[in-house]
Design an enzyme around this catalytic site. Structure first.
Site: not given
Length: 461
Positions: A300, A311, A325
């Site tokens: 999460s 990224d 998740k």
């Protein structure tokens, strides 16, 4: 009759038909809506019929409250593993967890097939110290079988006064026989962020995302600089076995290492239901190299941070694929003491990846060789949960994870590493990687500190 007049009459006739066609479409939609409503009413009538039959004929006397709660729980359980109904008892349990004033073991658990499955033990808690691992099954508490009990009943039994003992029977995949673990309950107050310095490298261990995690992370960066008297070679952000927590704290934590760009977006049911969160100017880490450690217990909010730094090319992610998740739960109050915890959106990394099911793939896969069970113990992740949300873009890496060929870089055994004094191979590997960037002749300095204790312990999101 002239052709032009015929065309004109044809157009007029077609024009006259337009309102009739629109009315037909509207009537069809209204009929469809009415049919759907009628079907819904039939289903509700069926529910009431079953409700009345159970009240009247079930072998034991029931209460309307229990039956309705069971119906609500069943409805939400049919959606996904993270949507749930919170009655007064659940609210009280959440308050205890949030306040941190309870005696417990430090386990995040999930119900599965009538038994309790460990999602992750929290670091520095009795469960973590006793060696309980993600994927373990708890079958007995103090010798009493808990099969068929609700998750709430099992959690209530595991909680108790600090200083009292409890014995759990553990079934661990890969082991032939169950084994007992006796633990002493402690007052669970999780320190969301801890830090230390090793070999001129700052290690920031984030255990949960509570209300203070973002501020404590920034304080950890400042504390590392102060302990060294200068900037470190780089930072290791340890997110292993972090079950997640508050979205805003994940954003604030990632923002501490970024000075621009998107951190995460959350997207709801409708195409235009998108909310994006961006980093503010200013990188507390001053652009220094970063390694992020993740494993199957990183979930999460931890995945939001790892995905954002990966990224944005701000960090190298090492370890194992994370939990996966990628959904957002919203707490929707119903009454003063009840609420609905409902999955309302999915979240996406800056590149548009959903980590649902697939998790965060490390840039460099590093097994935890110092764990003697790491090969035989199956990993427990989101895609192991029943009715989990499906990610159509998930990459199937089951073949890679099942590869039994030994990577020559990771051929050492747990016993060999123990003799070398290596108790945490993944952390050791990350330290060696960053140490290659250290200036020649730089010394080794070790310091560590714990931030002020936060009393806020989040419910894992």
């Amino acid at each position: 009759m002239p052709k032009s007049l015929l065309r004109t009459l044809g157009l007029l006739a077609a024009g006259a038909a337009i309102p009739t066609t629109m009315m037909a479409v509207q009537n069809a939609r209204a009929a469809e809506s009415t049919a759907q409503d009628n079907d819904t009413y039939k289903q509700l009538d069926q529910f009431m019929n079953v409700f009345q039959k159970v009240r009247a004929d079930y072998v034991d006397k029931t209460t309307d409250k229990d039956l309705i709660k069971g119906a609500i729980d069943g409805m939400l359980a049919s959606l996904d593993p993270h949507s749930s109904y919170m009655d007064a008892h659940d609210f009280q349990q959440m308050k205890l967890t949030t306040d941190g004033n309870y005696g417990g073991l430090g386990l995040t658990v999930q119900a599965e097939d009538g038994v309790v499955k460990v999602v992750t033990p929290t670091e520095d808690t009795p469960a973590w110290k006793a060696g309980i691992k993600s994927g373990d099954y708890i079958t007995h508490i103090n010798g009493k079988l808990i099969y068929g009990s609700t998750l709430d009943e099992a959690v209530d039994q595991m909680r108790g006064d600090p200083g009292t003992k409890i014995t759990l029977t553990i079934v661990r995949p890969g082991r032939d026989k169950p084994f007992d673990v006796t633990l002493t309950r402690e007052n669970i107050v999780i320190k969301p962020v801890k830090w230390k310095v090793t070999d001129n490298i700052g290690i920031i261990n984030i255990n949960s995302f509570s209300k203070q995690t973002g501020a404590d992370t920034r304080a950890a960066i400042a504390g590392i600089d102060k302990a060294l008297g200068h900037k470190p070679t780089g930072y290791i952000i340890d997110l292993r076995d972090d079950p997640g927590g508050l979205l805003d704290q994940a954003i604030e934590t990632a923002d501490a290492f970024l000075d621009h760009g998107e951190i995460v977006s959350q997207r709801g049911r409708e195409k235009d239901d998108i909310e994006r969160y961006y980093a503010k100017p200013g990188d507390d880490a001053h652009g220094l190299p970063i390694i992020v450690l993740v494993n199957a217990g990183s979930a999460s909010a931890a995945e939001i941070v790892a995905g954002a730094l990966q990224d944005q090319r701000r960090a190298v992610v090492m370890g194992e694929r994370s939990f996966g998740k990628g959904s957002v739960q919203t707490l929707l109050p119903l009454t003063d003491d009840t609420a609905l915890r409902l999955t309302t959106a999915r979240y996406y990394t800056p590149s548009g990846r959903s980590v649902q099911e697939g998790g965060i793939q490390p840039d460099i896969s590093v097994p935890q060789l110092s764990d003697p069970d790491y090969k035989d113990r199956p990993k427990f992740r989101e895609d192991d949960l029943r009715r989990h949300l499906i990610n159509e873009a998930k990459v199937d890496d089951s073949v890679l994870e099942a590869d039994s060929k030994t990577d020559p870089r990771f051929a050492a055994t747990a016993d060999q590493l123990k003799k070398q004094g290596v108790n945490d191979y993944q952390l050791s590997y990350a330290l060696q990687t960053l140490s290659r960037l250290a200036p020649a002749g730089s010394g080794t300095r070790v310091a560590q500190a714990l931030p002020p204790t936060s009393a806020d312990i989040p419910v894992a999101n």
